[in-house]
Design a protein around this motif. Structure first.
Motif, PDB file in Angstrom:
ATOM      1  N   PRO A 116       0.833  -1.208   0.000  1.00  0.00           N
ATOM      2  CA  PRO A 116       0.000   0.000   0.000  1.00  0.00           C
ATOM      3  C   PRO A 116       0.868   1.259   0.000  1.00  0.00           C
ATOM      4  O   PRO A 116       1.979   1.265   0.544  1.00  0.00           O
ATOM      5  N   GLU A 117       0.371   2.322  -0.602  1.00  0.00           N
ATOM      6  CA  GLU A 117       1.114   3.580  -0.650  1.00  0.00           C
ATOM      7  C   GLU A 117       0.910   4.356   0.633  1.00  0.00           C
ATOM      8  O   GLU A 117      -0.183   4.376   1.201  1.00  0.00           O
ATOM      9  N   ALA A 118       1.962   5.018   1.064  1.00  0.00           N
ATOM     10  CA  ALA A 118       1.862   5.818   2.283  1.00  0.00           C
ATOM     11  C   ALA A 118       0.977   7.042   2.085  1.00  0.00           C
ATOM     12  O   ALA A 118       0.329   7.511   3.008  1.00  0.00           O
ATOM     13  N   SER A 119       0.938   7.553   0.860  1.00  0.00           N
ATOM     14  CA  SER A 119       0.237   8.814   0.608  1.00  0.00           C
ATOM     15  C   SER A 119      -1.178   8.642   0.069  1.00  0.00           C
ATOM     16  O   SER A 119      -1.888   9.621  -0.129  1.00  0.00           O
ATOM     17  N   ASP A 158      -4.863   5.842  -0.105  1.00  0.00           N
ATOM     18  CA  ASP A 158      -5.538   4.664   0.438  1.00  0.00           C
ATOM     19  C   ASP A 158      -6.131   3.805  -0.672  1.00  0.00           C
ATOM     20  O   ASP A 158      -7.185   3.199  -0.508  1.00  0.00           O
ATOM     21  N   TYR A 159      -5.449   3.745  -1.824  1.00  0.00           N
ATOM     22  CA  TYR A 159      -5.927   2.896  -2.910  1.00  0.00           C
ATOM     23  C   TYR A 159      -5.950   1.433  -2.455  1.00  0.00           C
ATOM     24  O   TYR A 159      -6.857   0.690  -2.807  1.00  0.00           O
ATOM     25  N   LEU A 160      -4.935   1.044  -1.701  1.00  0.00           N
ATOM     26  CA  LEU A 160      -4.843  -0.309  -1.164  1.00  0.00           C
ATOM     27  C   LEU A 160      -4.888  -0.250   0.359  1.00  0.00           C
ATOM     28  O   LEU A 160      -4.357   0.681   0.970  1.00  0.00           O
ATOM     29  N   LEU A 161      -5.494  -1.279   0.952  1.00  0.00           N
ATOM     30  CA  LEU A 161      -5.560  -1.382   2.407  1.00  0.00           C
ATOM     31  C   LEU A 161      -4.985  -2.720   2.851  1.00  0.00           C
ATOM     32  O   LEU A 161      -4.853  -3.654   2.058  1.00  0.00           O
ATOM     33  N   VAL A 196      -7.851  -3.943  -2.544  1.00  0.00           N
ATOM     34  CA  VAL A 196      -8.307  -2.646  -3.036  1.00  0.00           C
ATOM     35  C   VAL A 196      -9.361  -2.081  -2.095  1.00  0.00           C
ATOM     36  O   VAL A 196     -10.267  -2.786  -1.648  1.00  0.00           O
ATOM     37  N   ASN A 197      -9.221  -0.815  -1.789  1.00  0.00           N
ATOM     38  CA  ASN A 197     -10.158  -0.139  -0.896  1.00  0.00           C
ATOM     39  C   ASN A 197     -11.603  -0.359  -1.380  1.00  0.00           C
ATOM     40  O   ASN A 197     -11.907  -0.118  -2.552  1.00  0.00           O
ATOM     41  N   PRO A 198     -12.489  -0.797  -0.496  1.00  0.00           N
ATOM     42  CA  PRO A 198     -13.884  -1.051  -0.896  1.00  0.00           C
ATOM     43  C   PRO A 198     -14.605   0.168  -1.457  1.00  0.00           C
ATOM     44  O   PRO A 198     -15.645   0.027  -2.100  1.00  0.00           O
ATOM     45  N   PRO A 223      -6.985   5.466  -9.087  1.00  0.00           N
ATOM     46  CA  PRO A 223      -6.151   6.412  -9.837  1.00  0.00           C
ATOM     47  C   PRO A 223      -4.761   5.855 -10.165  1.00  0.00           C
ATOM     48  O   PRO A 223      -4.214   6.150 -11.234  1.00  0.00           O
ATOM     49  N   ARG A 224      -4.188   5.042  -9.270  1.00  0.00           N
ATOM     50  CA  ARG A 224      -2.875   4.461  -9.565  1.00  0.00           C
ATOM     51  C   ARG A 224      -2.973   3.519 -10.743  1.00  0.00           C
ATOM     52  O   ARG A 224      -2.092   3.503 -11.618  1.00  0.00           O
ATOM     53  N   GLU A 225      -4.025   2.735 -10.825  1.00  0.00           N
ATOM     54  CA  GLU A 225      -4.212   1.844 -11.964  1.00  0.00           C
ATOM     55  C   GLU A 225      -4.439   2.645 -13.244  1.00  0.00           C
ATOM     56  O   GLU A 225      -3.983   2.249 -14.321  1.00  0.00           O
ATOM     57  N   CYS A 226      -5.117   3.791 -13.130  1.00  0.00           N
ATOM     58  CA  CYS A 226      -5.294   4.667 -14.296  1.00  0.00           C
ATOM     59  C   CYS A 226      -3.949   5.210 -14.773  1.00  0.00           C
ATOM     60  O   CYS A 226      -3.702   5.317 -15.987  1.00  0.00           O
TER      61      CYS A 226
END
Length: 422
Positions: free
Chosen positions: A268-271, A273-276, A289-291, A356-359
């Motif tokens: 997960p990225e620190a900046s 919450d795309y991933l939890l 992936v964040n619900p 957005p990261r996947e985009c």
């Protein structure tokens, strides 16, 4: 090695508090509060300053192969492709404040970003070897034309707010006479108004003294997305550049969505919450992936009903449901509304939007540069920005093919300002 504080990073970048505030999109007061320890800056603010230091070492070449200007710059997709082949940006124009924020976070220049290009005198733009411009496509896109027709509004060159911006590109080309240019727009530009719009553009560029070549390129040879765009390359001398003689990645053999989707072992990225991760302290715990990106029951029911309605009427409207082995439809600037053009299947759950990261990956931003692209804006703004962007690997491929032709012209020219002065 101990991590530097925000103040230390700012000072290492030789930035004033005022400059840092402008870069971060916050007030001077906020910067002072960060540096006094009253409030902790968000993680991406540290990333911006670290990236700025790394950027100068990697891209600030005192002897670039060529210089270029970046018009209608968006978030810098065209720029990335031309930096990759040795170019250096000397002027940037982008009117959208949020796009400017993303641009500043990822590129660190000595020049400021200029807003409305229509208010800039061409004589105030620095001399340059190459002009790059992804001029606004809405007046010419299929969706844009359909919407404006429904509302009784003008489109194409009759759209005074955006359609005439090509002529600002043209006046700059005529004044500075760069060795080359690359223009980008939607595929529909070529057929808009029964081809009249494109004939005006093509004729004006030829009349300005440039040999031009055009081609529609589908990005799905480079990224898992069907995305066709038209490119217009122009050269001050006829060097024989011909898009039709060039080979681009085979659209039938491009990567699939699985190559850009988040996976369970991803950090997960620190900046963001795309991933939890349920157990944040356990680095081996699976991430997910964040619900919040999963469609609500209400929205999913609406999209299914909408698709059924149009299918019954013989129309092709509806959502695009994808798995890891698929190629997506075109990501659009409206993706933030419901994500309908690219939905990702989830076992036992409603489908979800891309993050957005996947985009960013889908548009080729994170595949060619480390660290990853900084996304300093909200999800809504990020979706709009990526949906309006170019696919970076396509630009890199074009830039590589244009480079020897640019160099050939420059070899016969001492300095671009000499040509502009003729």
């Amino acid at each position: 090695m101990q991590e530097m504080s925000f103040k230390e990073l700012r000072e290492h970048n030789a930035m004033s508090v005022e400059e840092a505030a402008h870069l971060m999109g916050v007030t001077v007061k906020t910067i002072y509060r960060w540096e006094k320890g009253e409030v902790e800056p968000k993680a991406h603010c540290y990333e911006i300053l670290r990236n700025k230091l790394a950027y100068k070492q990697q891209f600030r070449n005192p002897h670039p192969d060529f210089t270029f200007i970046d018009l209608f710059a968006g978030i810098g997709g065209i720029r990335r492709g031309f930096e990759a082949v040795g170019g250096q940006c000397v002027f940037t124009s982008e009117w959208d404040d949020y796009a400017q924020r993303t641009y500043r976070a990822n590129f660190h220049d000595d020049h400021h970003i200029v807003g409305d290009i229509t208010e800039v005198d061409e004589a105030d733009i620095p001399a340059h070897d190459v002009l790059l411009a992804g001029f606004p496509c809405q007046p010419f896109s299929i969706a844009g034309v359909s919407k404006k027709n429904a509302l009784g509004r003008a489109h194409g060159f009759e759209d005074e707010t955006q359609g005439t911006l090509f002529f600002d590109v043209l006046r700059i080309i005529k004044h500075h006479r760069p060795a080359a240019f690359l223009l980008e727009n939607v595929k529909n530009l070529k057929s808009h108004d029964k081809g009249n719009t494109f004939r005006v553009i093509e004729g004006a560029l030829k009349e300005a003294g440039y040999a031009i070549s055009t081609r529609v390129i589908d990005a799905k040879g480079y990224v898992p997305q069907h995305r066709e765009r038209i490119f217009i390359a122009g050269f001050r001398e006829d060097t024989g550049f011909d898009f039709d003689k060039l080979k681009f990645a085979d659209p039938t053999k491009g990567p699939k969505l699985g190559s850009i989707l988040h996976h369970e072992g991803e950090e997960p990225e620190a900046s963001h919450d795309y991933l939890l991760r349920d157990d944040r302290e356990n680095a081996n715990a699976a991430s997910y992936v964040n619900p919040k990106y999963t469609l609500t029951d209400k929205l999913w029911a609406y999209l299914q009903a909408y698709k059924e309605k149009h299918q019954a009427a013989g129309n092709g409207f509806g959502f695009g449901l994808n798995g890891p082995d698929d190629t997506a439809r075109t990501l659009s600037a409206r993706y933030y509304k419901d994500g309908s053009e690219i939905l990702i299947e989830q076992e036992g759950k409603n489908p979800r939007r891309l993050t957005p990261r996947e985009c960013a990956r889908l548009m080729g931003y994170d595949s060619s540069r480390k660290p990853e692209m900084i996304i300093p804006v909200s999800d809504t703004r990020a979706y709009k920005q990526f949906g309006n962007s170019v696919v970076v690997p396509v630009i890199e491929a074009i830039a590589k093919d244009m480079l020897p032709h640019i160099q050939r012209i420059l070899a016969n020219t001492s300095h671009p300002s000499e040509v502009a002065a003729e």
